[in-house]
Every structure is written in C-alpha cells, then in structure tokens.
Design an enzyme around this catalytic site. Structure first.
Site, short mmCIF file in Angstrom:
data_model
loop_
_atom_site.label_atom_id
_atom_site.label_comp_id
_atom_site.label_asym_id
_atom_site.label_seq_id
_atom_site.Cartn_x
_atom_site.Cartn_y
_atom_site.Cartn_z
N CYS A 78 93.46 66.46 105.96
CA CYS A 78 92.64 67.19 106.94
C CYS A 78 91.16 67.24 106.56
O CYS A 78 90.34 67.77 107.31
CB CYS A 78 93.17 68.62 107.10
SG CYS A 78 94.90 68.67 107.57
N GLU A 121 94.42 61.41 110.07
CA GLU A 121 95.56 61.13 109.20
C GLU A 121 96.78 60.79 110.07
O GLU A 121 97.92 60.87 109.62
CB GLU A 121 95.84 62.29 108.24
CG GLU A 121 96.03 63.63 108.86
CD GLU A 121 96.44 64.68 107.85
OE1 GLU A 121 97.38 64.43 107.09
OE2 GLU A 121 95.81 65.76 107.82
N HIS A 179 89.26 75.71 107.39
CA HIS A 179 90.30 74.82 107.92
C HIS A 179 91.51 75.68 108.26
O HIS A 179 91.94 76.50 107.44
CB HIS A 179 90.66 73.76 106.86
CG HIS A 179 91.92 73.02 107.20
ND1 HIS A 179 92.10 72.39 108.41
CD2 HIS A 179 93.07 72.83 106.50
CE1 HIS A 179 93.29 71.83 108.44
NE2 HIS A 179 93.91 72.09 107.30
N1 COA Z 1 106.61 89.55 112.49
C1 COA Z 1 105.40 89.36 111.93
N2 COA Z 1 105.19 88.54 110.86
C2 COA Z 1 106.27 87.89 110.35
C3 COA Z 1 107.55 88.05 110.90
C4 COA Z 1 107.71 88.92 112.01
N3 COA Z 1 108.89 89.11 112.59
N4 COA Z 1 108.41 87.28 110.18
C5 COA Z 1 107.68 86.66 109.21
N5 COA Z 1 106.40 87.04 109.32
C6 COA Z 1 105.27 86.61 108.50
C7 COA Z 1 105.55 86.53 107.02
O1 COA Z 1 105.44 87.79 106.40
C8 COA Z 1 104.49 85.55 106.57
O2 COA Z 1 103.26 86.20 106.48
P1 COA Z 1 102.37 86.04 105.13
O3 COA Z 1 102.19 84.57 104.92
O4 COA Z 1 101.10 86.73 105.46
O5 COA Z 1 103.17 86.66 104.05
C9 COA Z 1 104.37 84.57 107.77
O6 COA Z 1 104.97 85.27 108.87
C10 COA Z 1 105.09 83.26 107.58
O7 COA Z 1 106.40 83.54 107.17
P2 COA Z 1 107.12 82.62 106.10
O8 COA Z 1 108.50 83.12 105.91
O9 COA Z 1 106.25 82.46 104.88
O10 COA Z 1 107.14 81.26 106.92
P3 COA Z 1 107.82 79.89 106.61
O11 COA Z 1 108.61 79.91 105.35
O12 COA Z 1 108.54 79.51 107.84
O13 COA Z 1 106.59 78.87 106.35
C11 COA Z 1 104.49 77.76 106.42
C12 COA Z 1 105.27 79.05 106.76
C13 COA Z 1 103.04 77.91 106.82
C14 COA Z 1 104.58 77.48 104.94
C15 COA Z 1 105.10 76.60 107.24
O14 COA Z 1 104.84 76.81 108.59
C16 COA Z 1 104.58 75.25 106.83
O15 COA Z 1 105.11 74.60 105.94
N6 COA Z 1 103.55 74.75 107.53
C17 COA Z 1 102.98 73.43 107.33
C18 COA Z 1 102.08 73.33 106.10
C19 COA Z 1 100.81 74.10 106.22
O16 COA Z 1 100.37 74.41 107.32
N7 COA Z 1 100.18 74.40 105.06
C20 COA Z 1 98.95 75.18 105.02
C21 COA Z 1 97.93 74.73 104.01
S1 COA Z 1 97.26 73.15 104.38
#
Ligand code: COA
Length: 395
Positions: free
Chosen positions: A111, A79, A233
C-alpha cells in the site's frame, strides 16, 4: 521552490455491497464491522473494470489540453498488477492520449507504492520544473471469501498532478522512513487474493509509524503541535484511531490538544469505499480536503503511508490558500451518492467469480458506464474501450 499536488481526483466503482449485510451472512453482530472495523460499504468493481479503468477514470477529469501537454512522467502505483512485465500505466497513458515523449512506470510496495511515486514526482519536478508528473494509485483489495479480511475489501483510484507552485498542497521536504522485512501481508504470483496475518500487520504498522515519526522529526520535520490534521493509511478506518493512539502514547499533550478531530474527517470516504491499498491514504487526504467545512488554507497536515512487507513513511504538507476553488468535492459527492447496491449473490460473483479468466480470448459483459471499460482479451492481449465524447469534453 514550492512543489506538491496541483490537482487530485477520485474514482470508485459504481456498485457497492453493505457491510451490515455481510455481517448477517457471517452471522455476526454488524457493529463489529460498522464500529469495530469502521467500515460501512464496500466498493465492488464490475467485470469490465480493473485497475487500468479505475486509474484512467480517476485521471481523466484532471487532463485538460494544457495539462496533457505538460505531463512528462506517469507513475502508476498498484499491488493489483495485471501484468508482470508491462506497466499498467502504459494502458492509462494511451487511454488518456498523453504525449509520446513521456516516461511511464509502475511502482509496487504494497500500500506504500503511491507515496514513493509522489516523492519521486516531487524530485522530478524539482529537476525539471516546467514538467508535470501524473501519479495514480489504483487497487482492488481482495481477500479470501469468508476470511477476516473480507470485510475490509474495496476498490478505487486516486490521480494526482504534481507540479511547481501547486494549487492544493505544498509537500514539505522532510521525510521519515522505516523499512522492515516482515511477512504480515503478501500475495504470491499464483494467487488472486492476499495472504495476511492481520494482527501482525496492525502491530508492524504501529511500530512503523512510531519509527517513521521519529525519523521525520530527526529530519527537521514539524512538531506535532504545528500539525493540525493527520491522514493515515486506512486499510479499514478504525486503523486511523489505532494510529492516533501512537501519538497519544509518545506525545500525550500535543495529541490531547489535537483530539479525535485530527483524523475523524479523513475517515469518511474510507468508510463508504473500503480498502483501496495504495489509494487509501490519498482517499483519506481527499476526505479531509473535501469534507472539512472550515478553511484549511495554511494548515499543516501530517501523512503516514504504510505498505506491508514493510515500508512506512511520515511526511507533511501545507494546504495552499484558495485550494477550495480547485476542489472536485461535488463531483466526488455525486459519484458516491449515485452508486448501486448489489445483492450478495452479485457481489460474490463479481468479486470471486472467474470474470477475467486466464484465457487467450474472451469478452466481458458491458456493465460500467465510466469513460473507460475493460473489454476482455484477444490473443492474451488486454483490450480497453473509451467513450470518445467524454474524452473530448475533458480537453
Ligand atoms: N461491536 C463493536 N466492536 C466490536 C464488536 C462488536 N460487536 N465485535 C468486535 N469488535 C471490535 C473488536 O473489539 C476489535 O476492536 P479493536 O481492534 O479496537 O480491539 C475490532 O472489532 C476487530 O475485531 P477482531 O476480533 O480483532 O477482528 P478480526 O479478528 O476479525 O480481524 C483484522 C480484524 C483487521 C485483523 C482483519 O480484518 C484483517 O486481517 N484485515 C486485513 C489486514 C489489515 O487490514 N491489516 C491492517 C494493517 S495494514
């Protein structure tokens, strides 16, 4: 007839950027990335690497003269396409010196594309068992700088030879599929970085897994109690834990018996590489095969492929007796251990700089020491270079 993966190889760029340093740059607790997201290092492509060089480098060790003569189809899934018309696979076909009476095509569905490629490869081998199919998953996962997705970036490729009587994995005929038109992640033609609704993508992924599993079971697939390991994945490795929770909800007893070890070894490579979109599931599979100490012969593995937009597929495979003799685990370990750490400035320049511009003529600096490099363009035509000596050694 037994059909499946006869050989499989990984290639990642020679450079990485550590996630604890990215966290420091973003002024957040590093454990959010290391534990919360489950990522430690991000593989970073050099200016003279692209999906073609990653793909060709992944496939090269698999191509001896007998294999070269038997590959009748090349399916390249990505992609991170470099052209709207020409398949990136044609550059790879040429760099690898494959036969001319071969079909070459590029597959795209976020993906998920490589899984469509793998299933088509199995069908082609069933039709013409004397022929082999080269399936390559190759991607560079790129999000906006300073966005939530930045910590999940990565790059790499996995190449697989699909054949009759495979030496590594026999793919089962049962398939569980689920498609849903949704805007959870997409990249319009005018953008180099993806647009994503991260939380929605996680929800749709989990919904897709549940439907695909039910569909797989209805298709006569194995019960969870017959499966020893699960490869999901992994856009970031914490996703495997989230995916496993689907089974903890719908099959609590079988999931409890499997425990976290059902997926934890499959997370090891991904933590050190980052998201590689189409390649991520197959990096998880390689991580399981390469890093599991116990003999996996005869064990059944469940695999879940997800591509935003979205398509999910659950399928399964059996590890073939004697697979260890054909493993490339030492080569993979060396490649991962020998990488060079980048400064934040260098990482930013390589990931976000205009190193491969939309210009008619330019050349890229020589950085990578891989067997293939992207040299730039002449009259808008992409130019690649190979090291003849390494090509000879592989044949
Ligand atoms: N110590 C340990 N864990 C921590 C932490 C800390 N200090 N601070 C946050 N976390 C954890 C959160 O609790 C969360 O865990 P959970 O998902 O099990 O609840 C995790 O870290 C991520 O935190 P979050 O605030 O949800 O992250 P974010 O808003 O920055 O976004 C994604 C995370 C994955 C949505 C973002 O990286 C993203 O958009 N990625 C691209 C899209 C993707 O990969 N999608 C997946 C499906 S294809």
């Amino acid at each position: 007839m037994k059909i499946g993966i006869d050989d499989i190889g990984l290639f990642v760029p020679e450079h990485f950027f550590p996630l604890d340093e990215l966290a420091a740059r973003h002024n957040i607790d590093p454990n959010k990335y290391l534990v919360g997201i489950g990522q430690e290092l991000m593989a970073v492509p050099a200016p003279d690497e692209d999906i073609v060089t990653l793909a060709a480098n992944a496939a090269l060790p698999l191509i001896d003269s007998a294999t070269r003569a038997s590959i009748a189809t090349v399916i390249l899934a990505t992609e991170s396409g470099i052209d709207q018309s020409k398949s990136a696979g044609l550059f790879v076909h040429s760099l690898l010196g494959l036969r001319a009476d071969c079909r070459v095509v590029e597959f795209k569905q976020a993906c998920y594309g490589a899984t469509a490629g793998l299933q088509m490869a199995c069908a082609l081998v069933r039709q013409r068992p004397q022929e082999k199919v080269l399936v390559i998953a190759t991607d560079i996962a790129r999000y906006e700088q300073n966005s939530e997705g930045e910590c999940t970036q990565g790059a790499g490729a996995v190449a697989m030879i699909v054949s009759e009587n495979p030496r590594l994995l026999e793919i089962h005929p049962h398939q569980g599929r689920y498609s849903l038109d949704v805007m959870d992640f997409w990249r319009p033609n005018y953008r180099s970085t993806a647009l994503v609704d991260g939380k929605l993508s996680i929800d749709v992924y989990l919904e897709s897994l549940q439907h695909a599993w039910q569909n797989y079971r209805a298709d006569g697939g194995l019960a969870l109690t017959d499966i020893s390991y699960l490869c999901f994945h992994q856009p970031f490795t914490k996703m495997a834990k989230k995916a496993f929770s689907v089974f903890e909800n719908i099959e609590p007893e079988a999931a409890k018996a499997l425990g976290d070890k059902a997926y934890s070894t499959s997370q090891l490579y991904g933590k050190a590489i980052g998201n590689c979109y189409t390649a991520s599931l197959y990096i998880a599979l390689l991580s399981l095969l390469d890093k599991t100490e116990e003999d996996l012969s005869g064990q059944h593995i469940g695999l879940f492929s997800y591509g935003s937009g979205s398509v999910g597929e659950f399928f399964s495979a059996t590890v073939v007796k004697g697979y260890q003799a054909h493993s490339r685990r030492q080569q993979h370990a060396r490649m991962l251990a020998q990488r060079t750490r980048l400064s934040h400035a260098q990482y930013s320049d390589w990931f976000y700089g205009n190193n491969q511009p939309a210009s008619a003529d330019y050349s890229t600096p020589r950085v990578t020491t891989g067997a293939f490099r992207y040299c730039g363009a002449e009259g808008y035509r992409r130019l690649y270079e190979s090291t003849a000596q390494q090509l000879q050694m592989a044949s």
